[in-house]
Design a protein around this motif. Structure first.
Motif, PDB file in Angstrom:
ATOM      1  N   GLY A 146     -28.435   7.684  40.679  1.00  0.00           N
ATOM      2  CA  GLY A 146     -27.770   7.962  42.007  1.00  0.00           C
ATOM      3  C   GLY A 146     -26.624   8.694  41.937  1.00  0.00           C
ATOM      4  N   ALA A 147     -26.001   8.744  40.656  1.00  0.00           N
ATOM      5  CA  ALA A 147     -24.590   9.216  40.514  1.00  0.00           C
ATOM      6  C   ALA A 147     -24.634  10.955  40.760  1.00  0.00           C
ATOM      7  CB  ALA A 147     -23.970   9.015  39.509  1.00  0.00           C
ATOM      8  N   PRO A 148     -23.922  11.522  41.194  1.00  0.00           N
ATOM      9  CA  PRO A 148     -23.872  12.892  41.555  1.00  0.00           C
ATOM     10  C   PRO A 148     -23.683  13.703  40.151  1.00  0.00           C
ATOM     11  CG  PRO A 148     -22.303  11.932  43.003  1.00  0.00           C
ATOM     12  CD  PRO A 148     -22.485  11.019  42.138  1.00  0.00           C
ATOM     13  N   THR A 149     -24.282  14.967  39.916  1.00  0.00           N
ATOM     14  CA  THR A 149     -24.435  15.328  38.520  1.00  0.00           C
ATOM     15  C   THR A 149     -23.103  15.340  37.806  1.00  0.00           C
ATOM     16  OG1 THR A 149     -26.261  16.772  39.447  1.00  0.00           O
ATOM     17  CG2 THR A 149     -24.972  17.553  37.551  1.00  0.00           C
ATOM     18  N   LYS A 150     -21.946  16.083  38.587  1.00  0.00           N
ATOM     19  CA  LYS A 150     -20.694  15.974  37.718  1.00  0.00           C
ATOM     20  C   LYS A 150     -20.146  14.712  37.345  1.00  0.00           C
ATOM     21  CE  LYS A 150     -18.921  20.499  39.644  1.00  0.00           C
ATOM     22  NZ  LYS A 150     -17.690  20.906  39.958  1.00  0.00           N
ATOM     23  N   GLU A 151     -20.440  13.489  38.223  1.00  0.00           N
ATOM     24  CA  GLU A 151     -19.980  12.358  37.785  1.00  0.00           C
ATOM     25  C   GLU A 151     -21.091  11.769  36.653  1.00  0.00           C
ATOM     26  OE1 GLU A 151     -19.789   9.492  40.937  1.00  0.00           O
ATOM     27  OE2 GLU A 151     -18.270  10.889  42.058  1.00  0.00           O
ATOM     28  N   ALA A 152     -22.270  12.142  36.793  1.00  0.00           N
ATOM     29  CA  ALA A 152     -23.092  11.589  35.679  1.00  0.00           C
ATOM     30  C   ALA A 152     -22.680  12.331  34.242  1.00  0.00           C
ATOM     31  CB  ALA A 152     -24.595  11.969  36.090  1.00  0.00           C
ATOM     32  N   ILE A 153     -22.320  13.764  34.233  1.00  0.00           N
ATOM     33  CA  ILE A 153     -21.948  14.368  33.093  1.00  0.00           C
ATOM     34  C   ILE A 153     -20.675  13.769  32.575  1.00  0.00           C
ATOM     35  CG2 ILE A 153     -21.076  16.275  32.134  1.00  0.00           C
ATOM     36  CD1 ILE A 153     -22.817  18.058  34.289  1.00  0.00           C
TER      37      ILE A 153
END
Length: 352
Positions: free
Chosen positions: A246-253
């Motif tokens: 569920g993390a946003p894409t930028k945070e996941a990156i």
């Protein structure tokens, strides 16, 4: 910028240049050539068939010698040797050029396509083929040129399919292949600058001969693609795990890069160190392999995976996970919020 010199890469066999000029055997060879200059190894025309000692074959060989006397591509003398109890006739024809350069290759083409069809080709009951140093190098390079596109297509196509099935996306495979080709192109550019143009030939201890070993680019491509894809998938897996939670894409990156940076850096340091050892060896093929692989891994693990990949994924955002509806049948199709913890107690009916 590093990939640009690769556009002018010239493939050529090194000959005795695969050894440094400081070796005594190379010094003696160069001194002998200066004292007794001669041409390259001649082309060997191997003739088989019936009545190889007959007048028709003798007249054809004499015609080849006549062509060599008047042609700028061929050189005298033209000699013939009968082998195998009269079953094989070897006709030696000198070629212009240095043996492995463009002039010699053009002379080989003249011999094969013009001279031999007009002489030996008109004699019935025989067949011939051309071998020798020039023919061997030319045919090997031609074989590589013909097969290399098939190898590229197979490796890139298979990588695209596997990444698409693994990450359920067509954007990630396309980006991954583009980045891998970029790092491989940079490695080709480094090879061209160092070994074709002669930069750093002093510290590396070799004599540049103006070319790259013909089999080196394809050999490096296969190995580099496999190595770089290894830790590329490792990084993408960490990013996808965070995205699935569920993390946003930028945070996941950011989280994926941070979690895998230590492992990727350690692996890159080990590989660069190992491949750099090849650059210390005497044979120029080993030096090319070491310099090309070490520079490619260094560029790939730092600039490409550390900067370009996260930057590209951050710009793409949610489009990283784009998959057309007609590919929804691919495995692993749970939504990013639908991954549930396993039921440790089994189905409700069993607990009852």
């Amino acid at each position: 910028a590093l990939a640009v010199p690769a556009l002018g890469m010239r493939l050529d066999s090194p000959g005795f240049h695969d050894l440094p000029a400081s070796l005594p055997v190379v010094k003696n060879l160069l001194a002998t050539q200066r004292a007794f200059p001669g041409g390259p190894a001649p082309a060997e025309v191997v003739v088989t068939g019936h009545d190889l000692t007959g007048p028709a074959v003798r007249h054809a060989v004499a015609a080849v010698a006549g062509r060599a006397a008047t042609s700028a591509a061929l050189r005298e003398p033209v000699t013939s040797t009968l082998l195998g109890h009269g079953q094989v006739l070897v006709v030696s024809v000198g070629l212009a050029g240095g043996g492995t350069d463009t002039i010699s290759n053009q002379a080989l083409t003249t011999l094969r396509d013009q001279v031999l069809p007009a002489t030996l080709g008109r004699v019935g009951g025989i067949s011939y083929a051309v071998t020798g140093l020039t023919a061997g190098n030319h045919d090997f390079s031609a074989q590589l040129d013909g097969r290399a596109p098939l190898v590229f297509l197979f490796v890139l196509g298979l990588a695209f399919l596997l990444l698409m099935m693994t990450f359920r996306s067509i954007t990630i495979p396309a980006m991954s292949i583009a980045l891998n080709l970029l790092s491989i192109g940079a490695a080709y550019g480094v090879l061209t600058l160092v070994f074709q143009h002669g930069y750093l030939h002093g510290p590396l201890g070799f004599s540049p001969y103006g070319g790259i070993v013909p089999w080196m680019p394809l050999f490096m491509f296969v190995i580099l693609f496999g190595l770089s894809m290894d830790y590329h998938v490792f990084i993408l897996s960490r990013i996808r795990e965070l995205r699935s939670r569920g993390a946003p894409t930028k945070e996941a990156i950011i989280g994926g890069i941070g979690a895998s940076a230590g492992v990727v850096t350690s692996a890159a340091v080990i590989m660069v160190s190992v491949f750099s050892l090849f650059a210390t060896l005497s044979v120029i093929e080993f030096k090319m392999f070491g310099v090309g692989m070490a520079s490619a891994i260094l560029i790939d693990a730092t600039v490409v995976r550390g900067v370009l990949m996260p930057a590209a994924m951050a710009l793409l955002g949610d489009r990283n996970w784009y998959l057309p509806r007609w590919l929804a049948w691919l495995p692993g199709g749970q939504g990013r919020h639908s991954i549930k913890a396993p039921d440790l107690y089994g189905p409700r009916s069993a607990r009852t």
